[in-house]
Write a protein that holds these residues in place. Structure first.
Motif, PDB file in Angstrom:
ATOM      1  N   GLU A  48      -2.647  14.979 -10.751  1.00 22.21           N
ATOM      2  CA  GLU A  48      -2.252  13.627 -11.182  1.00 22.21           C
ATOM      3  C   GLU A  48      -0.787  13.318 -10.867  1.00 22.21           C
ATOM      4  OE1 GLU A  48      -3.580  12.115 -14.852  1.00 22.21           O
ATOM      5  OE2 GLU A  48      -5.553  13.052 -14.653  1.00 22.21           O
ATOM      6  N   LYS A  49       0.034  14.340 -10.665  1.00 21.29           N
ATOM      7  CA  LYS A  49       1.432  14.113 -10.295  1.00 21.29           C
ATOM      8  C   LYS A  49       1.519  13.340  -8.978  1.00 21.29           C
ATOM      9  CE  LYS A  49       3.093  18.331 -12.469  1.00 21.29           C
ATOM     10  NZ  LYS A  49       3.649  19.663 -12.195  1.00 21.29           N
ATOM     11  N   LEU A  50       0.572  13.601  -8.076  1.00 26.64           N
ATOM     12  CA  LEU A  50       0.567  12.889  -6.791  1.00 26.64           C
ATOM     13  C   LEU A  50       0.334  11.398  -6.992  1.00 26.64           C
ATOM     14  CD1 LEU A  50      -1.515  15.368  -4.601  1.00 26.64           C
ATOM     15  CD2 LEU A  50       0.956  14.988  -4.556  1.00 26.64           C
ATOM     16  N   GLU A  51      -0.540  11.064  -7.918  1.00 25.71           N
ATOM     17  CA  GLU A  51      -0.819   9.663  -8.213  1.00 25.71           C
ATOM     18  C   GLU A  51       0.419   8.969  -8.783  1.00 25.71           C
ATOM     19  OE1 GLU A  51      -4.896   7.669  -9.639  1.00 25.71           O
ATOM     20  OE2 GLU A  51      -3.987   8.984 -11.123  1.00 25.71           O
ATOM     21  N   VAL A  52       1.133   9.651  -9.645  1.00 23.32           N
ATOM     22  CA  VAL A  52       2.369   9.107 -10.223  1.00 23.32           C
ATOM     23  C   VAL A  52       3.415   8.923  -9.124  1.00 23.32           C
ATOM     24  CG1 VAL A  52       4.288   9.608 -11.795  1.00 23.32           C
ATOM     25  CG2 VAL A  52       1.929  10.069 -12.516  1.00 23.32           C
ATOM     26  N   GLN A  53       3.545   9.920  -8.267  1.00 24.24           N
ATOM     27  CA  GLN A  53       4.535   9.840  -7.195  1.00 24.24           C
ATOM     28  C   GLN A  53       4.231   8.715  -6.216  1.00 24.24           C
ATOM     29  OE1 GLN A  53       4.414  13.852  -5.692  1.00 24.24           O
ATOM     30  NE2 GLN A  53       6.058  14.530  -7.048  1.00 24.24           N
ATOM     31  N   ILE A  54       2.961   8.553  -5.861  1.00 26.86           N
ATOM     32  CA  ILE A  54       2.625   7.498  -4.905  1.00 26.86           C
ATOM     33  C   ILE A  54       2.842   6.122  -5.518  1.00 26.86           C
ATOM     34  CG2 ILE A  54       0.133   7.156  -5.271  1.00 26.86           C
ATOM     35  CD1 ILE A  54       1.828   7.532  -1.883  1.00 26.86           C
ATOM     36  N   THR A  55       2.660   6.001  -6.810  1.00 32.04           N
ATOM     37  CA  THR A  55       2.936   4.735  -7.500  1.00 32.04           C
ATOM     38  C   THR A  55       4.426   4.420  -7.437  1.00 32.04           C
ATOM     39  OG1 THR A  55       1.039   5.015  -8.963  1.00 32.04           O
ATOM     40  CG2 THR A  55       2.780   3.525  -9.715  1.00 32.04           C
ATOM     41  N   GLU A  56       5.254   5.407  -7.657  1.00 26.93           N
ATOM     42  CA  GLU A  56       6.709   5.211  -7.594  1.00 26.93           C
ATOM     43  C   GLU A  56       7.151   4.868  -6.173  1.00 26.93           C
ATOM     44  OE1 GLU A  56       8.860   5.036 -10.206  1.00 26.93           O
ATOM     45  OE2 GLU A  56       7.002   5.143 -11.357  1.00 26.93           O
ATOM     46  N   ILE A  57       6.605   5.571  -5.195  1.00 29.32           N
ATOM     47  CA  ILE A  57       6.942   5.279  -3.799  1.00 29.32           C
ATOM     48  C   ILE A  57       6.510   3.859  -3.454  1.00 29.32           C
ATOM     49  CG2 ILE A  57       6.388   5.865  -1.398  1.00 29.32           C
ATOM     50  CD1 ILE A  57       6.201   8.821  -2.389  1.00 29.32           C
ATOM     51  N   GLY A  58       5.356   3.449  -3.947  1.00 28.95           N
ATOM     52  CA  GLY A  58       4.864   2.092  -3.716  1.00 28.95           C
ATOM     53  C   GLY A  58       5.804   1.043  -4.264  1.00 28.95           C
ATOM     54  N   LYS A  59       6.339   1.274  -5.445  1.00 29.04           N
ATOM     55  CA  LYS A  59       7.293   0.321  -6.029  1.00 29.04           C
ATOM     56  C   LYS A  59       8.503   0.158  -5.123  1.00 29.04           C
ATOM     57  CE  LYS A  59       6.035   1.252 -10.835  1.00 29.04           C
ATOM     58  NZ  LYS A  59       6.485   1.852 -12.101  1.00 29.04           N
ATOM     59  N   ILE A  60       8.959   1.259  -4.565  1.00 25.25           N
ATOM     60  CA  ILE A  60      10.127   1.219  -3.681  1.00 25.25           C
ATOM     61  C   ILE A  60       9.798   0.472  -2.388  1.00 25.25           C
ATOM     62  CG2 ILE A  60      11.685   2.647  -2.276  1.00 25.25           C
ATOM     63  CD1 ILE A  60      11.363   4.798  -4.563  1.00 25.25           C
ATOM     64  N   ILE A  61       8.689   0.841  -1.761  1.00 25.21           N
ATOM     65  CA  ILE A  61       8.317   0.209  -0.488  1.00 25.21           C
ATOM     66  C   ILE A  61       8.103  -1.291  -0.658  1.00 25.21           C
ATOM     67  CG2 ILE A  61       6.459   0.034   1.241  1.00 25.21           C
ATOM     68  CD1 ILE A  61       6.306   3.092   1.162  1.00 25.21           C
ATOM     69  N   TYR A  62       7.384  -1.683  -1.718  1.00 25.60           N
ATOM     70  CA  TYR A  62       7.119  -3.112  -1.898  1.00 25.60           C
ATOM     71  C   TYR A  62       8.382  -3.881  -2.297  1.00 25.60           C
ATOM     72  CZ  TYR A  62       2.179  -2.513  -1.063  1.00 25.60           C
ATOM     73  OH  TYR A  62       0.975  -2.256  -0.463  1.00 25.60           O
ATOM     74  N   LYS A  63       9.320  -3.240  -2.967  1.00 20.86           N
ATOM     75  CA  LYS A  63      10.596  -3.894  -3.272  1.00 20.86           C
ATOM     76  C   LYS A  63      11.403  -4.101  -1.996  1.00 20.86           C
ATOM     77  CE  LYS A  63      13.838  -5.545  -5.861  1.00 20.86           C
ATOM     78  NZ  LYS A  63      13.701  -6.853  -6.487  1.00 20.86           N
ATOM     79  N   ILE A  64      11.424  -3.086  -1.143  1.00 20.32           N
ATOM     80  CA  ILE A  64      12.122  -3.214   0.142  1.00 20.32           C
ATOM     81  C   ILE A  64      11.488  -4.335   0.962  1.00 20.32           C
ATOM     82  CG2 ILE A  64      12.548  -2.097   2.382  1.00 20.32           C
ATOM     83  CD1 ILE A  64      12.728   0.574   0.790  1.00 20.32           C
ATOM     84  N   LEU A  65      10.167  -4.373   0.999  1.00 22.91           N
ATOM     85  CA  LEU A  65       9.470  -5.415   1.756  1.00 22.91           C
ATOM     86  C   LEU A  65       9.769  -6.792   1.197  1.00 22.91           C
ATOM     87  CD1 LEU A  65       7.550  -6.105   4.032  1.00 22.91           C
ATOM     88  CD2 LEU A  65       5.640  -5.683   2.474  1.00 22.91           C
ATOM     89  N   SER A  66       9.717  -6.942  -0.123  1.00 23.68           N
ATOM     90  CA  SER A  66       9.992  -8.221  -0.762  1.00 23.68           C
ATOM     91  C   SER A  66      11.422  -8.684  -0.473  1.00 23.68           C
ATOM     92  CB  SER A  66       9.780  -8.088  -2.268  1.00 23.68           C
ATOM     93  OG  SER A  66      10.207  -9.248  -2.941  1.00 23.68           O
ATOM     94  N   THR A  67      12.366  -7.788  -0.606  1.00 29.32           N
ATOM     95  CA  THR A  67      13.761  -8.116  -0.349  1.00 29.32           C
ATOM     96  C   THR A  67      13.962  -8.500   1.123  1.00 29.32           C
ATOM     97  OG1 THR A  67      14.474  -6.610  -2.095  1.00 29.32           O
ATOM     98  CG2 THR A  67      16.123  -7.232  -0.467  1.00 29.32           C
ATOM     99  N   SER A  68      13.340  -7.757   2.024  1.00 27.70           N
ATOM    100  CA  SER A  68      13.476  -8.032   3.458  1.00 27.70           C
ATOM    101  C   SER A  68      12.882  -9.390   3.821  1.00 27.70           C
ATOM    102  CB  SER A  68      12.767  -6.948   4.278  1.00 27.70           C
ATOM    103  OG  SER A  68      13.365  -5.701   4.060  1.00 27.70           O
ATOM    104  N   LEU A  69      11.749  -9.729   3.242  1.00 30.81           N
ATOM    105  CA  LEU A  69      11.111 -11.003   3.547  1.00 30.81           C
ATOM    106  C   LEU A  69      11.894 -12.179   2.959  1.00 30.81           C
ATOM    107  CD1 LEU A  69       7.364 -10.061   3.057  1.00 30.81           C
ATOM    108  CD2 LEU A  69       8.547 -10.507   5.221  1.00 30.81           C
ATOM    109  N   ASN A  70      12.529 -11.983   1.817  1.00 30.89           N
ATOM    110  CA  ASN A  70      13.309 -13.046   1.198  1.00 30.89           C
ATOM    111  C   ASN A  70      14.624 -13.313   1.920  1.00 30.89           C
ATOM    112  OD1 ASN A  70      11.403 -13.639  -0.780  1.00 30.89           O
ATOM    113  ND2 ASN A  70      12.247 -12.133  -2.197  1.00 30.89           N
ATOM    114  N   LYS A  71      15.089 -12.389   2.738  1.00 33.06           N
ATOM    115  CA  LYS A  71      16.329 -12.558   3.485  1.00 33.06           C
ATOM    116  C   LYS A  71      16.125 -13.324   4.781  1.00 33.06           C
ATOM    117  CE  LYS A  71      18.898  -8.562   1.852  1.00 33.06           C
ATOM    118  NZ  LYS A  71      19.569  -7.325   2.243  1.00 33.06           N
ATOM    119  N   LYS A  72      14.882 -13.558   5.172  1.00 36.63           N
ATOM    120  CA  LYS A  72      14.600 -14.218   6.462  1.00 36.63           C
ATOM    121  C   LYS A  72      15.092 -15.608   6.489  1.00 36.63           C
ATOM    122  CE  LYS A  72      11.104 -11.857   8.895  1.00 36.63           C
ATOM    123  NZ  LYS A  72       9.817 -11.901   9.508  1.00 36.63           N
TER     124      LYS A  72
END
Length: 72
Positions: A48-72
């Motif tokens: 289950e640690k893998l599931e927790v880690q992938i959730t955290e990584i997802g938050k980071i990736i989607y935040k980066i994507l959101s920030t990048s798209l808002n800067k366009k």
């Protein structure tokens, strides 16, 4: 996910960077799918640690994507 995230840090253009992060997000979703299969398999080990880690990584990736798209 990792390779595309690293590539996004040294893009040819802003669009290239966004595209690399989008690919990382797709890879994230694929990883979540495989973890789902592992979790629901009776014969495959699951941590289950893998599931927790992938959730955290997802938050980071989607935040980066959101920030990048808002800067366009």
């Amino acid at each position: 996910m990792g390779a595309n995230s690293f590539e996004a840090q040294n893009p040819h253009s802003k669009n290239d960077s966004v595209n690399k992060i989008k690919i990382a997000a797709k890879e994230l979703e694929e990883t979540k799918y495989w973890l789902y299969l592992c979790k629901n398999s009776k014969t495959y080990p699951f941590d289950e640690k893998l599931e927790v880690q992938i959730t955290e990584i997802g938050k980071i990736i989607y935040k980066i994507l959101s920030t990048s798209l808002n800067k366009k």
